[in-house]
Design an enzyme around this catalytic site. Structure first.
Site, PDB file in Angstrom:
ATOM      1  N   GLU A 103       5.907 -20.579 -17.214  1.00 48.33           N
ATOM      2  CA  GLU A 103       5.294 -20.397 -15.912  1.00 48.33           C
ATOM      3  C   GLU A 103       3.732 -19.978 -15.867  1.00 48.33           C
ATOM      4  O   GLU A 103       3.466 -18.729 -16.142  1.00 48.33           O
ATOM      5  CB  GLU A 103       5.759 -19.085 -15.346  1.00 48.33           C
ATOM      6  CG  GLU A 103       7.506 -19.517 -14.885  1.00 48.33           C
ATOM      7  CD  GLU A 103       7.877 -18.530 -13.839  1.00 48.33           C
ATOM      8  OE1 GLU A 103       8.386 -19.288 -12.794  1.00 48.33           O
ATOM      9  OE2 GLU A 103       7.594 -17.387 -13.494  1.00 48.33           O
ATOM     10  N   GLY A 119       2.374 -19.222  -7.227  1.00 49.57           N
ATOM     11  CA  GLY A 119       2.014 -18.820  -5.998  1.00 49.57           C
ATOM     12  C   GLY A 119       0.457 -19.398  -5.573  1.00 49.57           C
ATOM     13  O   GLY A 119      -0.054 -18.999  -4.460  1.00 49.57           O
ATOM     14  N   HIS A 174       8.763 -11.825 -16.385  1.00 44.84           N
ATOM     15  CA  HIS A 174       7.904 -12.535 -15.430  1.00 44.84           C
ATOM     16  C   HIS A 174       6.322 -11.924 -15.391  1.00 44.84           C
ATOM     17  O   HIS A 174       6.199 -10.721 -15.788  1.00 44.84           O
ATOM     18  CB  HIS A 174       8.673 -12.319 -14.086  1.00 44.84           C
ATOM     19  CG  HIS A 174       8.022 -13.266 -13.092  1.00 44.84           C
ATOM     20  ND1 HIS A 174       6.723 -13.019 -12.390  1.00 44.84           N
ATOM     21  CD2 HIS A 174       8.689 -14.317 -12.790  1.00 44.84           C
ATOM     22  CE1 HIS A 174       6.461 -14.110 -11.876  1.00 44.84           C
ATOM     23  NE2 HIS A 174       7.592 -15.105 -11.845  1.00 44.84           N
ATOM     24  N   GLY A 190       8.263 -19.358  -4.016  1.00 46.15           N
ATOM     25  CA  GLY A 190       7.918 -19.683  -2.515  1.00 46.15           C
ATOM     26  C   GLY A 190       8.998 -20.835  -2.024  1.00 46.15           C
ATOM     27  O   GLY A 190       9.535 -20.396  -0.764  1.00 46.15           O
ATOM     28  N   ASN A 223      13.834 -17.687  -7.688  1.00 55.62           N
ATOM     29  CA  ASN A 223      13.241 -16.370  -7.897  1.00 55.62           C
ATOM     30  C   ASN A 223      12.752 -15.858  -6.502  1.00 55.62           C
ATOM     31  O   ASN A 223      11.686 -16.173  -6.115  1.00 55.62           O
ATOM     32  CB  ASN A 223      12.313 -16.188  -8.898  1.00 55.62           C
ATOM     33  CG  ASN A 223      11.771 -14.893  -9.134  1.00 55.62           C
ATOM     34  OD1 ASN A 223      12.273 -13.872  -8.402  1.00 55.62           O
ATOM     35  ND2 ASN A 223      10.743 -14.901 -10.026  1.00 55.62           N
ATOM     36  N   TRP A 224      13.492 -15.109  -5.519  1.00 56.45           N
ATOM     37  CA  TRP A 224      13.004 -14.753  -4.277  1.00 56.45           C
ATOM     38  C   TRP A 224      12.159 -13.523  -4.406  1.00 56.45           C
ATOM     39  O   TRP A 224      11.662 -13.109  -3.090  1.00 56.45           O
ATOM     40  CB  TRP A 224      14.524 -14.348  -3.615  1.00 56.45           C
ATOM     41  CG  TRP A 224      15.036 -15.375  -3.107  1.00 56.45           C
ATOM     42  CD1 TRP A 224      15.124 -16.737  -2.976  1.00 56.45           C
ATOM     43  CD2 TRP A 224      16.502 -15.179  -2.342  1.00 56.45           C
ATOM     44  NE1 TRP A 224      15.856 -17.624  -2.467  1.00 56.45           N
ATOM     45  CE2 TRP A 224      16.693 -16.576  -1.848  1.00 56.45           C
ATOM     46  CE3 TRP A 224      17.388 -14.354  -1.816  1.00 56.45           C
ATOM     47  CZ2 TRP A 224      17.887 -16.901  -1.207  1.00 56.45           C
ATOM     48  CZ3 TRP A 224      18.331 -14.553  -1.209  1.00 56.45           C
ATOM     49  CH2 TRP A 224      18.813 -15.928  -0.678  1.00 56.45           C
ATOM     50  N   LYS A 225      11.867 -12.948  -5.554  1.00 50.57           N
ATOM     51  CA  LYS A 225      10.733 -11.936  -5.582  1.00 50.57           C
ATOM     52  C   LYS A 225      11.086 -10.755  -4.695  1.00 50.57           C
ATOM     53  O   LYS A 225      12.569 -10.640  -4.477  1.00 50.57           O
ATOM     54  CB  LYS A 225       9.316 -12.345  -5.588  1.00 50.57           C
ATOM     55  CG  LYS A 225       9.215 -13.672  -6.526  1.00 50.57           C
ATOM     56  CD  LYS A 225       7.878 -14.250  -6.495  1.00 50.57           C
ATOM     57  CE  LYS A 225       7.797 -15.261  -7.796  1.00 50.57           C
ATOM     58  NZ  LYS A 225       6.219 -15.681  -8.030  1.00 50.57           N
ATOM     59  N   SER A 250       4.287 -22.755  -8.430  1.00 51.39           N
ATOM     60  CA  SER A 250       4.249 -23.890  -7.245  1.00 51.39           C
ATOM     61  C   SER A 250       5.038 -25.205  -7.485  1.00 51.39           C
ATOM     62  O   SER A 250       4.738 -26.375  -7.009  1.00 51.39           O
ATOM     63  CB  SER A 250       2.490 -24.290  -7.197  1.00 51.39           C
ATOM     64  OG  SER A 250       2.009 -23.129  -6.983  1.00 51.39           O
ATOM     65  N   GLU A 279       4.530 -11.498 -13.261  1.00 52.76           N
ATOM     66  CA  GLU A 279       4.278 -10.205 -12.271  1.00 52.76           C
ATOM     67  C   GLU A 279       4.322  -8.943 -12.907  1.00 52.76           C
ATOM     68  O   GLU A 279       4.035  -8.150 -12.420  1.00 52.76           O
ATOM     69  CB  GLU A 279       5.035 -10.639 -10.856  1.00 52.76           C
ATOM     70  CG  GLU A 279       4.239 -11.626 -10.316  1.00 52.76           C
ATOM     71  CD  GLU A 279       5.039 -12.809  -9.203  1.00 52.76           C
ATOM     72  OE1 GLU A 279       6.163 -12.125  -8.977  1.00 52.76           O
ATOM     73  OE2 GLU A 279       4.721 -13.717  -8.867  1.00 52.76           O
TER      74      GLU A 279
HETATM   75  P1  13P Z   1       5.882 -19.887  -6.900  1.00 55.74           P
HETATM   76  O1  13P Z   1       6.800 -21.045  -6.977  1.00 55.74           O
HETATM   77  O2  13P Z   1       5.962 -19.307  -5.627  1.00 55.74           O
HETATM   78  O3  13P Z   1       4.543 -20.287  -7.502  1.00 55.74           O
HETATM   79  O4  13P Z   1       6.385 -18.786  -8.045  1.00 55.74           O
HETATM   80  C1  13P Z   1       7.051 -19.260  -9.174  1.00 55.74           C
HETATM   81  C2  13P Z   1       7.503 -18.155  -9.974  1.00 55.74           C
HETATM   82  O5  13P Z   1       7.001 -17.196 -10.178  1.00 55.74           O
HETATM   83  C3  13P Z   1       9.007 -18.207 -10.079  1.00 55.74           C
HETATM   84  O6  13P Z   1       9.374 -17.069 -11.055  1.00 55.74           O
END
Ligand code: 13P
Length: 279
Positions: free
Chosen positions: A190, A196, A121, A257, A37-39, A235, A123
């Site tokens: 998650e 993150g 998600h 990340g 997931n590159w966000k 993470s 976020e």
């Molecule tokens: P991180 O791996 O950066 O913690 O993010 C996880 C995530 O939200 C994947 O969708």
């Protein structure tokens, strides 16, 4: 709202196969996924560079979910690379089409080669106020469009501290899957406190929570629950991937990340590829 013939047939085949093979799924290995997931990260040049470096693997299903504007070029980069990599969106609108400025429909995602879409998600739950009802509408739209939904669930730190994890997860699962009668989806656990932060859940805690999630799925859909891939996210990185891959109910990872660097992402892919060979 009309369903395209293609997605109708896809869904039909899925449901028929899901039903007929339901009894066999207990003996089948679940599919293992390593999903990026590159966000809101990467531009065109960085994406081209990533695909020059990535090796990938035939032993696990690798999927890249870039930001929307990079979906089409990413599809071309994947084709050029000749590697077994799937493409996914990070969000989908619940409607077929219409006056929804800034949104992306399911058919727009499939039009540029997407086969997957991340839904719910944390976020988006936090910044775009998506609730379980909206998540459910998006899951329905994704399935109708022929996409595999990657449904995200997870508790916040406050909910964890208040010992509400199971309550929160069961509500999110039941809400997301309302009126869904297919097992054609991926679930991603998650924990919000792990995203993150570098504070990943231990493999043991993630396994325990995944086993609980599967028990809820069993209540909802019986033995079909055994065939559903449950991924861990939060993470996940090149150092902890092997520990997650060794757990019986962790069927892959959704990586933020650590998916941005091709070499690091390859290490994670390989950790699960080895897990597959050993299982
Ligand atoms: P991180 O791996 O950066 O913690 O993010 C996880 C995530 O939200 C994947 O969708």
């Amino acid at each position: 709202m009309e369903q395209s013939i293609e997605s109708y047939i896809k869904n039909l085949v899925r449901d028929v196969i899901g039903q007929n093979l339901g009894g066999l799924e207990l003996q089948c290995d679940r599919q293992t996924y390593v999903i990026a997931n590159w966000k809101m990260n990467k531009d065109l040049n960085e994406t081209a560079e990533f695909f020059q470096k990535i090796n990938s693997s035939h032993d696990v299903s690798v999927v890249i979910c870039p930001p929307t504007q990079l979906l089409y070029p990413t599809q071309l980069f994947i084709k050029q690379s000749g590697k077994p990599i799937g493409l996914g969106g990070q969000n989908v609108h619940w409607a077929d089409k219409g006056a929804y400025t800034g949104e992306t429909s399911g058919s727009m995602l499939t039009d540029v080669g997407s086969e997957y879409v991340i839904i719910g998600h944390s976020e988006r739950r936090q910044y775009s106020f998506e609730d379980d009802e909206l998540v459910n509408k998006k899951v329905q739209q994704a399935l109708k469009s022929g996409l595999t939904p990657i449904i995200c669930i997870g508790e916040t730190l406050g909910q964890k501290s208040a010992m509400q994890t199971e309550q929160v997860l069961s509500k999110q699962i039941i809400g997301a899957l309302k009126d869904i009668d297919t097992a054609h989806f991926i679930l991603a656990y998650e924990p919000v406190w792990a995203i993150g932060t570098g504070q990943s859940a231990t493999a043991e805690l993630a396994q325990e929570t995944h086993a609980y999630i599967r028990s809820i799925l069993r209540q909802l859909m019986g033995q079909k629950a055994e065939g559903i891939s449950i991924l861990y996210g939060g993470s996940a990185n090149e150092r902890n991937a092997a520990e997650y891959s060794a757990m019986p109910d962790i069927d892959g990872v959704l990586v933020g990340g650590a998916s941005l660097n091709a070499h690091v992402f390859d290490v994670i892919i390989n950790a699960f590829a080895k897990g597959e060979q050993n299982s």
